[in-house]
Design an enzyme around this catalytic site. Structure first.
Site, mmCIF file in Angstrom:
data_model
loop_
_atom_site.group_PDB
_atom_site.id
_atom_site.type_symbol
_atom_site.label_atom_id
_atom_site.label_comp_id
_atom_site.label_asym_id
_atom_site.label_seq_id
_atom_site.Cartn_x
_atom_site.Cartn_y
_atom_site.Cartn_z
ATOM 1 N N LYS A 7 -37.302 63.736 40.002
ATOM 2 C CA LYS A 7 -37.049 64.772 38.994
ATOM 3 C C LYS A 7 -38.373 65.470 38.746
ATOM 4 O O LYS A 7 -39.314 64.856 38.215
ATOM 5 C CB LYS A 7 -36.586 64.117 37.688
ATOM 6 C CG LYS A 7 -35.165 63.558 37.700
ATOM 7 C CD LYS A 7 -34.906 62.786 36.410
ATOM 8 C CE LYS A 7 -33.423 62.520 36.177
ATOM 9 N NZ LYS A 7 -33.210 61.534 35.080
ATOM 10 N N GLU B 53 -28.126 53.316 40.020
ATOM 11 C CA GLU B 53 -29.385 53.856 39.485
ATOM 12 C C GLU B 53 -29.675 53.234 38.125
ATOM 13 O O GLU B 53 -28.762 53.061 37.308
ATOM 14 C CB GLU B 53 -29.203 55.376 39.362
ATOM 15 C CG GLU B 53 -30.414 56.110 38.819
ATOM 16 C CD GLU B 53 -30.124 57.607 38.714
ATOM 17 O OE1 GLU B 53 -29.424 58.166 39.578
ATOM 18 O OE2 GLU B 53 -30.590 58.221 37.734
ATOM 19 N N HIS C 153 -24.495 61.463 27.342
ATOM 20 C CA HIS C 153 -24.077 62.794 27.808
ATOM 21 C C HIS C 153 -22.665 63.175 27.366
ATOM 22 O O HIS C 153 -22.166 64.229 27.752
ATOM 23 C CB HIS C 153 -24.127 62.872 29.345
ATOM 24 C CG HIS C 153 -25.513 62.787 29.903
ATOM 25 N ND1 HIS C 153 -25.773 62.573 31.234
ATOM 26 C CD2 HIS C 153 -26.722 62.896 29.303
ATOM 27 C CE1 HIS C 153 -27.079 62.545 31.437
ATOM 28 N NE2 HIS C 153 -27.683 62.723 30.280
ATOM 29 N N ASP D 97 -24.758 55.606 37.738
ATOM 30 C CA ASP D 97 -25.998 55.548 36.966
ATOM 31 C C ASP D 97 -25.656 55.087 35.555
ATOM 32 O O ASP D 97 -25.261 55.905 34.717
ATOM 33 C CB ASP D 97 -26.686 56.926 36.927
ATOM 34 C CG ASP D 97 -27.972 56.889 36.094
ATOM 35 O OD1 ASP D 97 -28.390 55.775 35.700
ATOM 36 O OD2 ASP D 97 -28.550 57.969 35.847
ATOM 37 N N ASP E 59 -34.994 55.485 38.186
ATOM 38 C CA ASP E 59 -35.125 56.787 37.504
ATOM 39 C C ASP E 59 -36.104 56.613 36.340
ATOM 40 O O ASP E 59 -37.318 56.801 36.505
ATOM 41 C CB ASP E 59 -33.739 57.247 37.037
ATOM 42 C CG ASP E 59 -33.790 58.470 36.130
ATOM 43 O OD1 ASP E 59 -34.855 59.096 36.028
ATOM 44 O OD2 ASP E 59 -32.766 58.814 35.494
ATOM 45 N N GLU F 37 -23.071 57.781 34.219
ATOM 46 C CA GLU F 37 -22.604 58.639 35.316
ATOM 47 C C GLU F 37 -21.795 57.876 36.365
ATOM 48 O O GLU F 37 -22.237 56.831 36.843
ATOM 49 C CB GLU F 37 -23.816 59.282 36.030
ATOM 50 C CG GLU F 37 -24.670 60.100 35.084
ATOM 51 C CD GLU F 37 -26.006 60.548 35.700
ATOM 52 O OE1 GLU F 37 -26.127 60.539 36.933
ATOM 53 O OE2 GLU F 37 -26.903 60.885 34.922
ATOM 54 N N GLU G 195 -22.941 67.075 32.021
ATOM 55 C CA GLU G 195 -23.122 67.344 33.448
ATOM 56 C C GLU G 195 -21.827 67.789 34.119
ATOM 57 O O GLU G 195 -21.698 67.744 35.347
ATOM 58 C CB GLU G 195 -23.726 66.118 34.135
ATOM 59 C CG GLU G 195 -25.119 65.810 33.572
ATOM 60 C CD GLU G 195 -25.896 64.766 34.367
ATOM 61 O OE1 GLU G 195 -25.311 64.120 35.257
ATOM 62 O OE2 GLU G 195 -27.093 64.621 34.085
ATOM 63 N N LYS H 176 -28.271 64.699 43.490
ATOM 64 C CA LYS H 176 -27.220 64.758 42.467
ATOM 65 C C LYS H 176 -27.466 65.960 41.578
ATOM 66 O O LYS H 176 -28.602 66.221 41.173
ATOM 67 C CB LYS H 176 -27.135 63.459 41.658
ATOM 68 C CG LYS H 176 -28.345 63.092 40.813
ATOM 69 C CD LYS H 176 -27.981 61.918 39.880
ATOM 70 C CE LYS H 176 -29.060 61.651 38.853
ATOM 71 N NZ LYS H 176 -28.701 60.608 37.884
ATOM 72 N N SER I 244 -31.356 61.544 28.366
ATOM 73 C CA SER I 244 -31.668 60.114 28.482
ATOM 74 C C SER I 244 -33.036 60.004 29.144
ATOM 75 O O SER I 244 -33.201 59.484 30.226
ATOM 76 C CB SER I 244 -30.608 59.395 29.321
ATOM 77 O OG SER I 244 -30.558 59.899 30.636
ATOM 78 N N HIS J 41 -31.144 66.688 39.326
ATOM 79 C CA HIS J 41 -31.176 67.660 38.220
ATOM 80 C C HIS J 41 -31.464 66.914 36.917
ATOM 81 O O HIS J 41 -31.671 65.698 36.925
ATOM 82 C CB HIS J 41 -29.800 68.353 38.127
ATOM 83 C CG HIS J 41 -28.697 67.392 37.745
ATOM 84 N ND1 HIS J 41 -27.518 67.783 37.162
ATOM 85 C CD2 HIS J 41 -28.612 66.039 37.854
ATOM 86 C CE1 HIS J 41 -26.762 66.732 36.935
ATOM 87 N NE2 HIS J 41 -27.398 65.662 37.350
#
Ligand code: PGA
Ligand code: ZN
Length: 439
Positions: A345, A292, A159, A246, A320, A168, A211, A396, A39, A373
Site C-alpha cells: 500500500k 491476510e 468497513h 482479510d 498488511d 474482507e 469497498e 485487490k 483499519s 487499494h
C-alpha cells in the site's frame, strides 16, 4: 518540474478530504489523488489532518499548504532531471520532512507529489506508467503479467455496519484466460450474490460497505463463505474462482484475545490457537488461497506459530498491518518467518520509491507481493499500473462496484488491450498469480 506544484483539498470515497497534487512539466500536467485507510496499522506513515471544526477535524489543508509552500518550491528550485527517475525526488522529500514517519510534512502531502512525479517521469521517458515503474524496480520485463484481481464482495469489520468481524471476503477469478474474462466472471458472481442476499434477507440487506461489497446481517465467517459459494455456483463458475480472506484481526485484538463479537454486544473471544483452528477449518472446507492479517500487528508469536509450525499448504499468508510496507517491519517478519507475502500500500510508507524498495526486498526474500487499494479511495488508478509494473500477479481493489473501485479494474482492461496492441509479450497471471514474478 517547470511550474509551481499545485495542490488542492478534494474528497475521497467516504466523503473525507484528501490531497490532490498537480505537477506541470514540458510534457504536460500530471495529477494524483491520495487514498486513506480505516483499519490503519499502527506502523503506517502519518497522514496530516487539520483537526478543528471543519470536516470533523479531517481536513487536509495543512498538507495541501505543505505541498504548495514547502515541497513544491523546493522541487522547482532543484530542477531535477525527470529522465533520471523518481528516487532522487522521493529521497529529497524524505530528507525535507526529516521525521521517521513523515509526520512533519505529512505522508499524504509527500505521496501525492511522489505519485504525480512518477507520472511526470514516465512521460519524460516516453514510457507508459507501468513500464516506468518496472524500470524503477530495475526490471525490464520481456513478458508483462496482468494481475488476478481479488474482489472484496462481502464487507465486514470496520468497513460496514453489520456484525461480521472479518473485514474482507474476496473472490479471485484465477481460472479465467484474461483480465477481461476474470472481471466478467466476478461481476456475474457479484450480481448473483446480490439476488441471493435479496432472497434470503430482503432488499434492505443489499446495502454495500466501504469497498463496494455487500454487508448482509451475518456474523459467522461460514455464513459469508456459504453465500459466496452459492453465488459462484449460481453464476456457473464453480471450480474457477478462488477465495481470499482479510480478517484485519488487529481491529478485534485486545488483552491477548480475538473478539469476533466486537461489533455486537455479545463478546465471542478466541485465543490465537482457537483462531488458528478456525482458519484451518475454513481452509479445509472452502477454496481459500490467501489469508491476510490472520493475527494482530504485534502478535508475532501467533504469526510465527501459524506460518512455521502449523503451515497450511498452499495458503499465502499476507502481512498488511504487520508490515505496513515498511522495510524494518519486513526484515523483522523475515527473521521471525511470520509470513510470505507483502501487502503493498503506497500510502502506508508514503513514497512510490520506498514502495518499490519494499517490493524488491520482498522478492529477494522469496516472498510474493499483493498490491492493494485503501478503503478510502479515489478515482486515481495508479495501483493498476503499479501491479503490472512490478509483475506481482495479484491485486485487490474492492468489489466490481463503486466508481473508485472500478477505476482500477477498467484501467487493467485498458492495459491488457494496450499490451496486446503493442505486441509485447503479456499474459493474465491466472493460476500462477503467486509465481508471476519469477516467470
Ligand atoms: P483499510 O483496509 O484501507 O481500511 O486499512 C484495507 C485492508 O485492511 O487491507
Ligand atoms: Zn488488510
Amino acid at each position: 518540474v517547470s511550474e509551481p506544484v499545485m495542490s488542492f483539498q478534494r474528497l475521497d470515497s467516504r466523503g473525507k478530504p484528501t490531497v490532490q497534487v498537480e505537477v506541470e512539466t514540458k510534457d504536460g500536467k500530471f495529477r494524483a489523488l491520495v487514498p486513506s485507510g480505516a483499519s490503519k496499522g499502527d506502523y503506517e506513515a502519518i497522514e496530516l489532518r487539520d483537526g478543528g471544526e471543519a470536516y470533523g477535524g479531517a481536513g487536509v489543508q495543512k498538507a495541501v499548504q505543505n505541498v504548495q509552500e514547502t515541497i513544491g518550491p523546493a522541487l522547482l528550485e532543484k530542477q531535477y532531471d525527470l529522465e533520471m527517475g523518481l528516487k532522487e525526488i522521493d529521497s529529497f522529500m524524505i530528507k525535507l520532512d526529516g521525521s521517521s514517519d513523515k509526520s512533519h510534512l505529512g505522508a499524504n502531502a509527500i505521496l501525492g507529489v511522489s505519485m504525480a512525479c512518477a507520472r511526470a517521469c514516465a512521460a519524460a521517458k516516453k514510457l507508459p506508467l507501468y513500464d516506468f515503474l518496472a524500470s524503477e524496480l530495475q526490471s525490464s520485463p520481456k513478458h508483462h503479467i496482468v494481475p488476478v484481481p481479488f474482489f472484496n464482495v462481502l464487507n465486514g469489520g470496520v468497513h460496514s455496519g453489520n456484525t461480521m468481524a472479518f473485514q474482507e471476503f474476496m473472490i479471485a477469478p484465477t481460472g479465467a484466460n484474461s483480465i477481461t474474462q476474470g472481471i466478467q466472471w466476478a461481476t456475474e458472481v457479484y450480481q448473483t450474490l446480490r439476488s441471493i442476499i435479496i432472497k434470503k434477507f430482503g432488499t434492505a440487506a443489499i446495502g454495500i460497505g466501504d469497498e463496494g461489497g455487500f454487508a448482509p446481517p451475518i456474523t459467522q465467517p461460514t455464513e459469508a463463505l456459504d453465500l459466496i459459494m452459492s453465488a459462484i455456483k449460481g453464476a456457473g463458475h464453480e471450480g474457477k474462482i478462488n477465495i481470499g480472506i482479510d480478517p484485519a484481526s488487529s481491529e478485534f485484538f485486545g488483552d491477548g484475545h480475538y473478539d469476533l463479537g466486537f461489533k455486537s454486544n455479545k463478546p465471542s473471544k478466541l485465543s490465537s490457537t482457537e483462531l488458528a483452528d478456525l482458519y484451518r477449518s475454513l481452509v479445509d472446507k472452502y477454496p481459500i488461497v490467501l489469508l491476510e492479517d490472520p493475527f494482530a500487528q504485534d502478535d508475532w508469536e501467533s504469526w510465527k506459530f501459524f506460518h512455521v509450525v502449523s503451515k497450511i499448504d498452499n495458503i499465502e499468508v499476507v502481512g498488511d498491518d504487520l508490515l505496513a510496507t515498511n522495510l524494518i517491519r519486513i526484515e523483522k517478519a523475515a527473521e521471525v518467518d511470520a509470513c510470505d507475502s507483502l501487502l503493498l500500500k503506497v500510502n502506508q510508507i508514503g513514497t512510490v520509491s520506498e514502495s518499490l524498495a519494499a517490493t524488491k526486498r520482498a522478492y529477494e526474500l522469496g516472498w510474493v507481493v499483493f498490491v492493494s487499494h485503501r478503503s478510502g479511495e479515489t478515482t486515481d488508478d495508479f495501483i493498476a499500473d503499479l501491479a503490472v509494473g512490478i509483475g506481482c500477479g495479484h491485486l485487490k481493489a474492492g468489489a466490481p462496484c463503486r466508481g473508485e473501485r472500478v477505476a482500477k479494474y477498467n484501467r487493467l482492461m485498458d492495459i491488457e488491450e494496450e499490451l496486446q496492441a503493442r505486441k509485447v509479450g503479456s499474459s493474465y497471471a491466472g493460476e500462477s498469480f503467486r509465481y508471476a514474478y519469477s516467470q
